[in-house]
Design a protein around this motif. Structure first.
Motif, PDB file in Angstrom:
ATOM      1  N   ALA A 187      75.046 -42.579  38.293  1.00  0.00           N
ATOM      2  CA  ALA A 187      75.541 -43.913  38.734  1.00  0.00           C
ATOM      3  C   ALA A 187      76.063 -44.524  38.032  1.00  0.00           C
ATOM      4  CB  ALA A 187      74.830 -44.946  40.350  1.00  0.00           C
ATOM      5  N   GLN A 188      74.957 -45.774  37.421  1.00  0.00           N
ATOM      6  CA  GLN A 188      75.085 -45.904  36.243  1.00  0.00           C
ATOM      7  C   GLN A 188      76.199 -46.134  35.100  1.00  0.00           C
ATOM      8  OE1 GLN A 188      71.165 -47.747  34.697  1.00  0.00           O
ATOM      9  NE2 GLN A 188      70.964 -48.642  36.787  1.00  0.00           N
ATOM     10  N   LEU A 189      76.765 -44.792  34.492  1.00  0.00           N
ATOM     11  CA  LEU A 189      76.510 -44.230  33.980  1.00  0.00           C
ATOM     12  C   LEU A 189      78.575 -43.994  34.296  1.00  0.00           C
ATOM     13  CD1 LEU A 189      76.631 -42.382  31.031  1.00  0.00           C
ATOM     14  CD2 LEU A 189      77.022 -40.075  32.821  1.00  0.00           C
ATOM     15  N   ALA A 190      78.949 -43.631  35.675  1.00  0.00           N
ATOM     16  CA  ALA A 190      79.932 -43.801  36.216  1.00  0.00           C
ATOM     17  C   ALA A 190      80.411 -45.515  35.805  1.00  0.00           C
ATOM     18  CB  ALA A 190      79.826 -42.662  37.660  1.00  0.00           C
ATOM     19  N   GLU A 191      80.071 -46.759  36.750  1.00  0.00           N
ATOM     20  CA  GLU A 191      80.181 -47.270  36.736  1.00  0.00           C
ATOM     21  C   GLU A 191      81.116 -47.136  34.648  1.00  0.00           C
ATOM     22  OE1 GLU A 191      76.745 -50.067  37.640  1.00  0.00           O
ATOM     23  OE2 GLU A 191      76.617 -48.289  40.196  1.00  0.00           O
ATOM     24  N   ALA A 192      79.668 -46.813  33.977  1.00  0.00           N
ATOM     25  CA  ALA A 192      80.683 -47.285  32.864  1.00  0.00           C
ATOM     26  C   ALA A 192      81.870 -47.087  32.171  1.00  0.00           C
ATOM     27  CB  ALA A 192      79.758 -47.337  31.568  1.00  0.00           C
ATOM     28  N   GLY A 193      82.162 -45.647  33.291  1.00  0.00           N
ATOM     29  CA  GLY A 193      82.974 -45.055  32.598  1.00  0.00           C
ATOM     30  C   GLY A 193      83.416 -44.318  31.929  1.00  0.00           C
ATOM     31  N   LEU A 194      81.953 -43.469  31.423  1.00  0.00           N
ATOM     32  CA  LEU A 194      81.770 -41.989  30.760  1.00  0.00           C
ATOM     33  C   LEU A 194      81.590 -41.187  31.199  1.00  0.00           C
ATOM     34  CD1 LEU A 194      79.171 -44.221  29.127  1.00  0.00           C
ATOM     35  CD2 LEU A 194      81.437 -43.987  27.970  1.00  0.00           C
ATOM     36  N   PRO A 195      81.703 -40.072  31.181  1.00  0.00           N
ATOM     37  CA  PRO A 195      81.886 -38.449  32.028  1.00  0.00           C
ATOM     38  C   PRO A 195      80.214 -38.117  31.921  1.00  0.00           C
ATOM     39  CG  PRO A 195      82.868 -38.240  30.395  1.00  0.00           C
ATOM     40  CD  PRO A 195      83.081 -39.936  30.170  1.00  0.00           C
ATOM     41  N   TYR A 196      80.746 -37.236  32.275  1.00  0.00           N
ATOM     42  CA  TYR A 196      79.163 -36.285  32.618  1.00  0.00           C
ATOM     43  C   TYR A 196      79.334 -34.773  32.938  1.00  0.00           C
ATOM     44  CZ  TYR A 196      75.163 -34.586  35.076  1.00  0.00           C
ATOM     45  OH  TYR A 196      73.934 -33.796  35.331  1.00  0.00           O
ATOM     46  N   ILE A 197      79.240 -34.387  32.595  1.00  0.00           N
ATOM     47  CA  ILE A 197      79.070 -32.604  32.993  1.00  0.00           C
ATOM     48  C   ILE A 197      77.959 -31.473  32.973  1.00  0.00           C
ATOM     49  CG2 ILE A 197      80.276 -30.351  31.650  1.00  0.00           C
ATOM     50  CD1 ILE A 197      82.724 -31.814  30.374  1.00  0.00           C
ATOM     51  N   SER A 198      77.722 -31.232  33.899  1.00  0.00           N
ATOM     52  CA  SER A 198      76.860 -30.852  34.791  1.00  0.00           C
ATOM     53  C   SER A 198      76.814 -29.256  34.217  1.00  0.00           C
ATOM     54  CB  SER A 198      76.079 -30.662  36.045  1.00  0.00           C
ATOM     55  OG  SER A 198      75.097 -30.422  35.819  1.00  0.00           O
ATOM     56  N   LEU A 199      75.737 -28.743  33.599  1.00  0.00           N
ATOM     57  CA  LEU A 199      75.559 -26.921  33.887  1.00  0.00           C
ATOM     58  C   LEU A 199      74.446 -26.610  33.645  1.00  0.00           C
ATOM     59  CD1 LEU A 199      76.353 -24.088  31.806  1.00  0.00           C
ATOM     60  CD2 LEU A 199      75.889 -25.337  29.960  1.00  0.00           C
ATOM     61  N   CYS A 200      74.495 -25.581  35.716  1.00  0.00           N
ATOM     62  CA  CYS A 200      74.065 -24.990  35.405  1.00  0.00           C
ATOM     63  C   CYS A 200      73.314 -23.341  35.661  1.00  0.00           C
ATOM     64  CB  CYS A 200      73.987 -24.754  37.051  1.00  0.00           C
ATOM     65  SG  CYS A 200      74.654 -26.268  38.010  1.00  0.00           S
ATOM     66  N   THR A 201      72.256 -23.407  34.354  1.00  0.00           N
ATOM     67  CA  THR A 201      72.051 -22.034  34.073  1.00  0.00           C
ATOM     68  C   THR A 201      71.000 -21.170  35.099  1.00  0.00           C
ATOM     69  OG1 THR A 201      70.261 -22.764  32.244  1.00  0.00           O
ATOM     70  CG2 THR A 201      72.815 -22.775  31.774  1.00  0.00           C
ATOM     71  N   ASP A 202      70.184 -20.044  34.565  1.00  0.00           N
ATOM     72  CA  ASP A 202      69.894 -19.575  35.595  1.00  0.00           C
ATOM     73  C   ASP A 202      68.048 -19.926  35.278  1.00  0.00           C
ATOM     74  OD1 ASP A 202      69.478 -17.863  36.725  1.00  0.00           O
ATOM     75  OD2 ASP A 202      68.293 -16.224  35.212  1.00  0.00           O
TER      76      ASP A 202
END
Length: 292
Positions: A187-202
């Motif tokens: 949430a803090q990362l989002a407030e800083a306006g920085l993108p987050y990419i989540s990669l789900c692997t097996d």
């Protein structure tokens, strides 16, 4: 006895103790029965070329794939778990930790690093299933939190690569607290306006799915990855219903709206940077990466 059954000349033979088996790891057999040389597998980003099966890999391989020239600075490499609850099962937790560290060469189930990908500064956290099933304990949560802090400090995007069986039962509530901790940091990362990419692997399951793995600005997965909260058996018992074919595969999850894209590992570096270009409203630079 007939001479047919007697070997008169031994010819060239090798003493039993001198015989050598084919070196282990020289060949890999995919679940569909396809055989591929380990060297060829590595060159193909650990994807079986005949059936496209994505072999499970760890942080070492993902860092090689994503960071330019495999150059990066690892963060908090010495952080390791303790046994605050003095958990005892069939084997003491502290002994399991020592065994896992010796077997894998890792300190815990996640590594975090800072480097460049396609020339862009990036912070990546990557889980290792080989360390106690990629389970999420206090160290995993703390390292991810610190990695997000680094991204905020450097004002760079954050990428999380999940591969986990869920919360680490040997740390009980301390493990479950990491769900809230990492979610608050994102949430803090989002407030800083920085993108987050989540990669789900097996596999991406349990508390990992219930927290950071599904909180990306863009959620992506590798083909065929198992993604879910509880296992199919538990879901079936809880609902009392037969589960549809392919339940909890990345393709099923995408179809039902919980993922944005499925990305082939060969395209992973280009696609992640493409998504970041789009999120940051920057010129697309994927053409700068030569075709392999």
């Amino acid at each position: 006895m007939s001479s047919w059954f007697k070997r008169k000349e031994k010819g060239i033979q090798t003493a039993t103790e001198e015989k050598k088996d084919t070196p282990r790891g020289l060949w890999y057999k995919s679940p569909t029965g396809k055989i591929v040389e380990s060297e060829e597998l590595a060159k193909n980003h650990y994807v079986s070329p005949e059936d496209d099966y994505h072999v499970r890999i760890g942080s070492k391989e993902y860092f090689q794939i994503l960071f330019d020239d495999n150059k990066f600075t690892e963060m908090d490499a010495g952080l390791s778990s303790k046994d605050p609850l003095k958990f005892e099962d069939t084997k003491k937790y502290k002994d399991r930790l020592k065994e896992a560290e010796k077997k894998t060469g890792l300190k815990d189930a996640v590594r975090t690093a800072y480097g460049k990908s396609m020339g862009r500064d990036l912070v990546i956290a990557c889980m290792d299933f080989s360390f106690i099933g990629g389970s999420m304990g206090s160290v995993v949560g703390e390292k991810i939190a610190r990695a997000i802090d680094k991204a905020i400090e450097k004002k760079v995007p954050f990428v999380m690569i999940s591969k986990s069986g869920g919360a680490r039962m040997m740390e009980a509530a301390l493990s479950l607290m990491q769900l809230a901790k990492t979610s608050a940091k994102l949430a803090q990362l989002a407030e800083a306006g920085l993108p987050y990419i989540s990669l789900c692997t097996d596999p991406t399951t349990g508390g990992t799915t219930a927290s950071y793995a599904m909180l990306g600005d863009i959620n992506i997965a590798e083909p065929g990855a198992l993604i879910g909260f509880a296992g199919p058996r538990v879901v079936k018992e809880a609902t009392g219903k037969e589960l549809p074919e392919g339940f909890q595969t990345a393709e099923f999850v995408l179809e039902h709206g919980f993922l944005d894209f499925i990305v082939h590992r060969r395209e992973l570096k280009k696609k992640i940077n493409l998504y970041l270009d789009l999120v940051l409203n920057q010129p697309v630079r994927v053409e700068e990466v030569p075709e392999e």
